[in-house]
Design a protein around this motif. Structure first.
Motif, PDB file in Angstrom:
ATOM      1  N   PHE A  18      -8.245   1.711  -2.746  1.00 29.41           N
ATOM      2  CA  PHE A  18      -7.027   1.129  -2.333  1.00 29.41           C
ATOM      3  C   PHE A  18      -6.261   2.318  -1.306  1.00 29.41           C
ATOM      4  O   PHE A  18      -6.357   3.155  -1.579  1.00 29.41           O
ATOM      5  CB  PHE A  18      -6.071   1.060  -3.647  1.00 29.41           C
ATOM      6  CG  PHE A  18      -6.696   0.057  -4.699  1.00 29.41           C
ATOM      7  CD1 PHE A  18      -6.398  -1.238  -4.808  1.00 29.41           C
ATOM      8  CD2 PHE A  18      -7.588   0.534  -5.530  1.00 29.41           C
ATOM      9  CE1 PHE A  18      -6.963  -2.101  -5.530  1.00 29.41           C
ATOM     10  CE2 PHE A  18      -8.190  -0.323  -6.248  1.00 29.41           C
ATOM     11  CZ  PHE A  18      -7.859  -1.576  -6.281  1.00 29.41           C
ATOM     12  N   LYS A  19      -5.498   1.610  -0.332  1.00 29.15           N
ATOM     13  CA  LYS A  19      -5.024   2.339   0.667  1.00 29.15           C
ATOM     14  C   LYS A  19      -3.832   3.095   0.406  1.00 29.15           C
ATOM     15  O   LYS A  19      -3.664   4.029   1.006  1.00 29.15           O
ATOM     16  CB  LYS A  19      -4.814   1.504   1.787  1.00 29.15           C
ATOM     17  CG  LYS A  19      -3.473   0.618   1.621  1.00 29.15           C
ATOM     18  CD  LYS A  19      -3.229  -0.408   2.799  1.00 29.15           C
ATOM     19  CE  LYS A  19      -1.840  -1.132   2.437  1.00 29.15           C
ATOM     20  NZ  LYS A  19      -1.495  -1.909   3.774  1.00 29.15           N
ATOM     21  N   SER A  20      -3.313   2.957  -0.768  1.00 34.15           N
ATOM     22  CA  SER A  20      -2.077   3.727  -1.205  1.00 34.15           C
ATOM     23  C   SER A  20      -2.285   4.089  -2.819  1.00 34.15           C
ATOM     24  O   SER A  20      -2.632   2.983  -3.497  1.00 34.15           O
ATOM     25  CB  SER A  20      -0.692   3.000  -0.999  1.00 34.15           C
ATOM     26  OG  SER A  20      -0.705   2.548   0.365  1.00 34.15           O
ATOM     27  N   LEU A  55      -0.526   4.802  -9.717  1.00 32.11           N
ATOM     28  CA  LEU A  55      -0.200   3.317  -9.219  1.00 32.11           C
ATOM     29  C   LEU A  55      -0.877   3.274  -7.936  1.00 32.11           C
ATOM     30  O   LEU A  55      -0.608   3.903  -6.977  1.00 32.11           O
ATOM     31  CB  LEU A  55       1.233   2.922  -9.149  1.00 32.11           C
ATOM     32  CG  LEU A  55       1.632   1.586  -8.628  1.00 32.11           C
ATOM     33  CD1 LEU A  55       1.409   0.459  -9.444  1.00 32.11           C
ATOM     34  CD2 LEU A  55       2.905   1.643  -8.064  1.00 32.11           C
ATOM     35  N   ALA A  56      -1.927   2.187  -7.768  1.00 32.37           N
ATOM     36  CA  ALA A  56      -2.778   2.046  -6.484  1.00 32.37           C
ATOM     37  C   ALA A  56      -2.544   0.387  -6.089  1.00 32.37           C
ATOM     38  O   ALA A  56      -2.459  -0.225  -6.835  1.00 32.37           O
ATOM     39  CB  ALA A  56      -4.235   2.281  -6.844  1.00 32.37           C
ATOM     40  N   LEU A  57      -2.375   0.406  -4.860  1.00 30.80           N
ATOM     41  CA  LEU A  57      -2.364  -1.019  -4.215  1.00 30.80           C
ATOM     42  C   LEU A  57      -2.932  -0.905  -2.643  1.00 30.80           C
ATOM     43  O   LEU A  57      -2.837   0.200  -2.166  1.00 30.80           O
ATOM     44  CB  LEU A  57      -0.991  -1.634  -4.248  1.00 30.80           C
ATOM     45  CG  LEU A  57      -0.075  -0.831  -3.557  1.00 30.80           C
ATOM     46  CD1 LEU A  57       1.156  -2.032  -3.442  1.00 30.80           C
ATOM     47  CD2 LEU A  57       0.786   0.319  -4.328  1.00 30.80           C
ATOM     48  N   GLY A  58      -2.905  -2.027  -2.420  1.00 31.93           N
ATOM     49  CA  GLY A  58      -3.506  -2.138  -0.683  1.00 31.93           C
ATOM     50  C   GLY A  58      -5.164  -2.345  -0.653  1.00 31.93           C
ATOM     51  O   GLY A  58      -5.781  -1.510  -0.287  1.00 31.93           O
ATOM     52  N   ASN A  59      -5.407  -3.656  -1.125  1.00 34.72           N
ATOM     53  CA  ASN A  59      -7.115  -3.817  -0.974  1.00 34.72           C
ATOM     54  C   ASN A  59      -7.057  -5.533  -0.878  1.00 34.72           C
ATOM     55  O   ASN A  59      -6.913  -6.116  -1.975  1.00 34.72           O
ATOM     56  CB  ASN A  59      -7.785  -3.406  -2.214  1.00 34.72           C
ATOM     57  CG  ASN A  59      -9.249  -3.732  -1.906  1.00 34.72           C
ATOM     58  OD1 ASN A  59      -9.489  -4.558  -1.297  1.00 34.72           O
ATOM     59  ND2 ASN A  59      -9.979  -2.710  -2.564  1.00 34.72           N
ATOM     60  N   PRO A  60      -7.258  -5.935   0.231  1.00 35.00           N
ATOM     61  CA  PRO A  60      -7.421  -7.398   0.605  1.00 35.00           C
ATOM     62  C   PRO A  60      -8.281  -8.360  -0.341  1.00 35.00           C
ATOM     63  O   PRO A  60      -8.489  -9.473  -0.306  1.00 35.00           O
ATOM     64  CB  PRO A  60      -7.209  -7.721   1.863  1.00 35.00           C
ATOM     65  CG  PRO A  60      -8.009  -6.315   2.429  1.00 35.00           C
ATOM     66  CD  PRO A  60      -7.664  -5.252   1.659  1.00 35.00           C
ATOM     67  N   THR A  61      -9.379  -7.314  -0.500  1.00 36.75           N
ATOM     68  CA  THR A  61     -10.595  -8.050  -1.110  1.00 36.75           C
ATOM     69  C   THR A  61     -10.803  -8.239  -2.890  1.00 36.75           C
ATOM     70  O   THR A  61     -11.722  -8.892  -3.055  1.00 36.75           O
ATOM     71  CB  THR A  61     -11.838  -7.245  -0.500  1.00 36.75           C
ATOM     72  OG1 THR A  61     -12.056  -5.962  -1.168  1.00 36.75           O
ATOM     73  CG2 THR A  61     -11.787  -7.355   0.972  1.00 36.75           C
ATOM     74  N   VAL A  62     -10.036  -7.495  -3.296  1.00 38.92           N
ATOM     75  CA  VAL A  62     -10.067  -7.579  -4.744  1.00 38.92           C
ATOM     76  C   VAL A  62      -9.536  -8.719  -5.286  1.00 38.92           C
ATOM     77  O   VAL A  62      -8.335  -9.326  -4.789  1.00 38.92           O
ATOM     78  CB  VAL A  62      -9.530  -6.117  -5.294  1.00 38.92           C
ATOM     79  CG1 VAL A  62     -10.461  -5.088  -5.118  1.00 38.92           C
ATOM     80  CG2 VAL A  62      -8.082  -5.935  -5.326  1.00 38.92           C
ATOM     81  N   ALA A  63     -10.057  -9.215  -6.612  1.00 41.02           N
ATOM     82  CA  ALA A  63      -9.282 -10.257  -7.390  1.00 41.02           C
ATOM     83  C   ALA A  63      -8.305  -9.759  -8.192  1.00 41.02           C
ATOM     84  O   ALA A  63      -8.338  -8.807  -8.586  1.00 41.02           O
ATOM     85  CB  ALA A  63     -10.403 -11.037  -7.994  1.00 41.02           C
ATOM     86  N   ASN A 120       3.739  -2.809   0.714  1.00 39.04           N
ATOM     87  CA  ASN A 120       2.450  -2.097   1.067  1.00 39.04           C
ATOM     88  C   ASN A 120       1.195  -2.811   0.309  1.00 39.04           C
ATOM     89  O   ASN A 120       0.270  -2.349   0.517  1.00 39.04           O
ATOM     90  CB  ASN A 120       2.563  -0.434   0.522  1.00 39.04           C
ATOM     91  CG  ASN A 120       3.316   0.305   1.488  1.00 39.04           C
ATOM     92  OD1 ASN A 120       2.636   1.012   2.387  1.00 39.04           O
ATOM     93  ND2 ASN A 120       4.574   0.261   1.333  1.00 39.04           N
ATOM     94  N   ALA A 121       1.583  -3.816  -0.616  1.00 40.38           N
ATOM     95  CA  ALA A 121       0.623  -4.698  -1.180  1.00 40.38           C
ATOM     96  C   ALA A 121      -0.252  -5.502   0.016  1.00 40.38           C
ATOM     97  O   ALA A 121       0.421  -5.859   1.110  1.00 40.38           O
ATOM     98  CB  ALA A 121       1.146  -5.541  -2.128  1.00 40.38           C
ATOM     99  N   SER A 122      -1.495  -5.463  -0.052  1.00 37.64           N
ATOM    100  CA  SER A 122      -2.336  -6.378   1.097  1.00 37.64           C
ATOM    101  C   SER A 122      -2.261  -8.049   0.383  1.00 37.64           C
ATOM    102  O   SER A 122      -2.717  -8.945   1.124  1.00 37.64           O
ATOM    103  CB  SER A 122      -3.617  -5.729   0.922  1.00 37.64           C
ATOM    104  OG  SER A 122      -3.632  -4.703   1.275  1.00 37.64           O
ATOM    105  N   GLN A 123      -2.037  -8.290  -0.893  1.00 40.31           N
ATOM    106  CA  GLN A 123      -1.993  -9.373  -1.247  1.00 40.31           C
ATOM    107  C   GLN A 123      -0.599 -10.038  -1.745  1.00 40.31           C
ATOM    108  O   GLN A 123       0.231  -9.007  -2.602  1.00 40.31           O
ATOM    109  CB  GLN A 123      -2.905  -9.694  -2.521  1.00 40.31           C
ATOM    110  CG  GLN A 123      -4.288  -9.410  -2.181  1.00 40.31           C
ATOM    111  CD  GLN A 123      -5.211  -9.556  -3.252  1.00 40.31           C
ATOM    112  OE1 GLN A 123      -5.104 -10.489  -4.185  1.00 40.31           O
ATOM    113  NE2 GLN A 123      -6.348  -8.859  -3.321  1.00 40.31           N
ATOM    114  N   SER A 124      -0.127 -10.984  -1.191  1.00 39.19           N
ATOM    115  CA  SER A 124       1.520 -11.562  -1.784  1.00 39.19           C
ATOM    116  C   SER A 124       1.850 -11.644  -3.052  1.00 39.19           C
ATOM    117  O   SER A 124       3.036 -11.395  -3.500  1.00 39.19           O
ATOM    118  CB  SER A 124       1.961 -12.511  -0.821  1.00 39.19           C
ATOM    119  OG  SER A 124       1.104 -13.686  -1.255  1.00 39.19           O
TER     120      SER A 124
END
Length: 459
Positions: free
Chosen positions: A30-32, A370-378, A56-60
């Motif tokens: 995750f990028k962040s 806390l991690a976030l920022g990955n457009p490919t994970v479910a 900063n999330a990659s998914q809305s």
């Protein structure tokens, strides 16, 4: 036995697949990342996500958000957009009542009636199904019309003529169609006089369920009194929404006169926005459009009148627009310039989104991240009632709290996400993991095959 074996095999296969999915997720994917500090009693903790996290999330839908422990293991979590407290509203409603008659020798049976109701279900007339001669009819009870009340019924309040004193006991039944009745227990009212004292009991508790009609049948005495009032108290509860989070002012562009466009950092469920009106005596009828990206057509969101007027030496400002929470990443405002417009440059814009709580079950040693920022994970979030078996709004309010430790601005991770393709050769760790999982599935299949071929034991 065969069915249980199949269910066990499918459950084991599902567990293997789930383990393979979660085993590959690490904080570096995750990028962040942001460290969390915990306070209060666990093992569940709730975190009010800062707006920076959503930006900063990659998914809305925040499907790429995770919490990891010190060993890099993902934690079970749920997302909530309602506060941990509820609002209760009580209402006391006067309802119509209709007499229920039967013959004196049929006092043990429910009166048979003929009912006329309106299209909405409101009772218009209730008559005995057969004509009773004078002197044979007995007032057995009352039919109450609660069709206008949509909330659960908590209490019944009755009043009756003064000729009837003493205790009165009756059965309570509920129905939605006047055909099928459900027992709600018994009720008792009383009016007692002793010397100069008078005691009255008018209230009867109800089970807190909804019903369109109530039937009250007297048992002691077997004839009902003449009612003068019938009221039903209902209670409705609702969870309060979390407050709105406002962004910093966003700059926009003006491709042509009377049109302004803003690009949001990511797709957001915008519920309100504010347009900065820097010039006094501005007046602008506007229409707002939104879309997710350049490949989609603009969709109208709302329209309104924005103004900043000076009256009696003070500014009167209306710069808000209310939205429905549709997910958008681009906004376009068109202005009817007959009102003077908003200037050649795009005004600054603030957007507001509903706050979100993250609740996680702390497993393993901290600190937690806390991690976030990955457009490919479910998405991996659970329902709150699954994460907390005895969940209730009150329980949610009493959970321990987690807070983002440090600045709210999330910094992009410098580590290369492991989901990106590697040029140095095959990922032997991933290949070994899949090989182990495949061998486990084959072993389970062989076990199932041998058990199915085994002859059944003789009885």
């Amino acid at each position: 036995m065969k069915q249980n074996l199949n269910l066990g095999w499918l459950g084991a296969l599902g567990l293997c697949v789930a383990l393979s999915a979660t085993a590959q997720e690490k904080p570096a994917d995750f990028k962040s990342q942001l460290p969390l500090s915990l306070s209060g009693e666990g093992p569940w903790y709730r975190l009010e996500l800062p707006l920076a996290a959503q930006l900063n999330a990659s998914q809305s839908d925040l499907g790429d958000i995770r919490v990891f422990n010190a060993a890099g293991e993902p934690q079970a979590y749920a997302l909530a957009r309602e506060q941990a407290e509820t609002r209760e509203q009580r209402s006391l409603t006067e309802v119509k009542w209709f007499p229920l008659y039967s013959s004196a020798d049929a006092s043990e049976a429910a009166p048979s009636v003929r009912v006329q109701s309106s299209a909405s279900g409101t009772l218009v007339e209730v008559q005995p199904s057969s004509q009773l001669e004078a002197g044979e009819e007995v007032l057995r009870g009352w039919l109450l019309d609660a069709s206008a009340i949509k909330a659960p019924l908590q209490q019944l309040v009755l009043d009756w003529t003064s000729e009837r004193d003493g205790f009165q006991r009756f059965s309570i039944e509920a129905s939605d169609d006047l055909q099928h009745w459900q027992a709600w227990g018994e009720g008792q009212v009383a009016r007692l006089s002793f010397a100069d004292e008078r005691i009255e009991q008018h209230e009867v508790g109800l089970p807190g369920q909804s019903a369109r009609y109530l039937r009250l049948l007297w048992s002691a005495p077997q004839s009902a009194p003449i009612l003068t009032s019938a009221q039903l108290q209902s209670t409705s509860t609702s969870s309060l929404p979390l407050p709105l989070l406002w962004s910093q002012p966003l700059a926009g562009s003006s491709p042509k006169a009377g049109e302004y466009i803003w690009q949001l950092p990511t797709g957001l469920n915008v519920e309100r926005l504010q347009v900065e009106l820097s010039q006094p005596n501005s007046l602008a009828p506007v229409t707002l459009y939104g879309r997710r990206d350049n490949n989609q057509p603009w969709q109208p969101l709302t329209s309104g009148l924005l103004y900043r007027l000076t009256q009696n030496g003070q500014d009167v400002v209306q710069n808000d627009l209310q939205l429905t929470g549709r997910n958008v990443q681009q906004l376009r405002l068109t202005v009817d310039e007959r009102g003077g417009g908003l200037g050649a440059e795009a005004p600054a814009l603030k957007v507001a989104v509903r706050a979100t709580q993250l609740v996680f079950l702390a497993r393993g040693a901290g600190p937690y991240t806390l991690a976030l920022g990955n457009p490919t994970v479910a998405a991996a979030n659970l329902p709150l009632a699954t994460l907390i078996p005895d969940y209730s709004p009150q329980r949610l309010k009493a959970l321990g709290q987690a807070r983002v430790d440090g600045a709210l601005q999330l910094a992009a991770s410098t580590a290369t996400p492991s989901v990106a393709p590697q040029a140095s050769g095959p990922d032997w760790k991933k290949i070994a993991l899949w090989a182990v999982l495949l061998l486990g599935v084959l072993a389970l299949g062989a076990m199932a095959f041998s058990l199915l071929r085994k002859p059944a034991a003789k009885t």
